[in-house]
Design an enzyme around this catalytic site. Sequence first.
Site, short mmCIF file in Angstrom:
data_model
loop_
_atom_site.label_atom_id
_atom_site.label_comp_id
_atom_site.label_asym_id
_atom_site.label_seq_id
_atom_site.Cartn_x
_atom_site.Cartn_y
_atom_site.Cartn_z
N ARG A 7 -14.54 12.37 -0.34
CA ARG A 7 -13.33 13.15 -0.05
C ARG A 7 -12.85 13.92 -1.28
O ARG A 7 -12.50 15.10 -1.18
CB ARG A 7 -12.23 12.22 0.47
CG ARG A 7 -12.46 11.76 1.91
CD ARG A 7 -11.42 10.74 2.35
NE ARG A 7 -11.65 9.43 1.74
CZ ARG A 7 -10.77 8.44 1.74
NH1 ARG A 7 -9.57 8.62 2.27
NH2 ARG A 7 -11.06 7.27 1.19
N ASP B 44 -0.17 5.04 1.00
CA ASP B 44 -0.38 6.01 2.07
C ASP B 44 -0.28 5.35 3.45
O ASP B 44 -0.95 4.35 3.72
CB ASP B 44 -1.74 6.68 1.90
CG ASP B 44 -1.83 7.47 0.61
OD1 ASP B 44 -1.42 8.63 0.60
OD2 ASP B 44 -2.29 6.89 -0.40
N SER C 259 -2.51 1.21 -4.63
CA SER C 259 -2.97 2.22 -3.69
C SER C 259 -4.38 2.71 -3.99
O SER C 259 -4.76 2.88 -5.15
CB SER C 259 -2.00 3.42 -3.76
OG SER C 259 -2.48 4.50 -2.98
N ASP D 229 0.87 -1.17 0.00
CA ASP D 229 0.00 0.00 0.00
C ASP D 229 0.92 1.23 0.00
O ASP D 229 2.10 1.14 0.34
CB ASP D 229 -0.87 -0.04 1.26
CG ASP D 229 -1.66 1.22 1.47
OD1 ASP D 229 -2.39 1.64 0.55
OD2 ASP D 229 -1.53 1.82 2.56
#
Length: 284
Positions: free
Chosen positions: A127, A83, A171, A81
């Site tokens: 978001r 972040d 990601s 991943d």
Amino acid sequence: MPLILQSTAPLSPADLDTARTLARASELVLRSETVAAAEECAPLTPALRDALDDFCGPRAIDWAVVPAGRKLSDFHLVAMDMDSTLITIECIDEIADFCGLKAEVSAITEAAMRGEITDFNESLRRRVALLKGLDASVLDRVYEERLRLSPGAERMLQTVQALGLRTLLVSGGFVHFTEKLKARLQLDVTRANTLEIVDGKLTGNVVGEIVNADVKARTVQEVCARIGATPDQAIVMGDGSNDLKMMAVAGLSVAFRAKPVVRTQASVAFNHVGLDGLLALFPH
């Protein structure tokens, strides 16, 4: 099965002796000041897991029980991943900071990573919609001013690449960052989400298929097939609930500074050491 203890500080003889007793392990032999290994320990039951967590956690020691007889070079893929795993930040939160919405976006990110928001696609759309109208140059500023690699990332990657393992960065974040990291770290494959940009501004939309938990797991399997490996020959590293499905298909899963829901389901958890803690788990 071998028991591995590692820390960022020297391991004390007293701590090694107590851990050995808890795990009913053979002698813990120091490989360095910060890494010790026993060739055998008791079966890893929930009770033993809790006991090791309770003892090692306050002492900033990471423990792992790993399959016997495997070498790091037996694996063919390291999938990560991005972040809060390969890098220390959540890119979308830092982007949002440039329009004064970091707290609002971070709250959604945290809830999603803890597994409290089960629809990742919807949480990402919510978001990204908040970023509408932001100048796209902010993406470069986040990369240059705020993005930092996690401790041990470069050492881990250089070592596994030298051993011939392929690398995948997959990601739920954004292509803008994964592509820069691909070039910088010589990664083999990357996959992430694409932010729509029109006339130099973010539109608040994501283009194409969203990289959610299912897509992450599918990508790991597809890359394994492409390189002639099985998922059992993959190591997957992640921190949030969106990583659980790809971690579940792997031969070894590593929870890195992870949310509790991830730590409890991973093969190994690194709460204190860097990503290069992977190198201590197996002979090369």
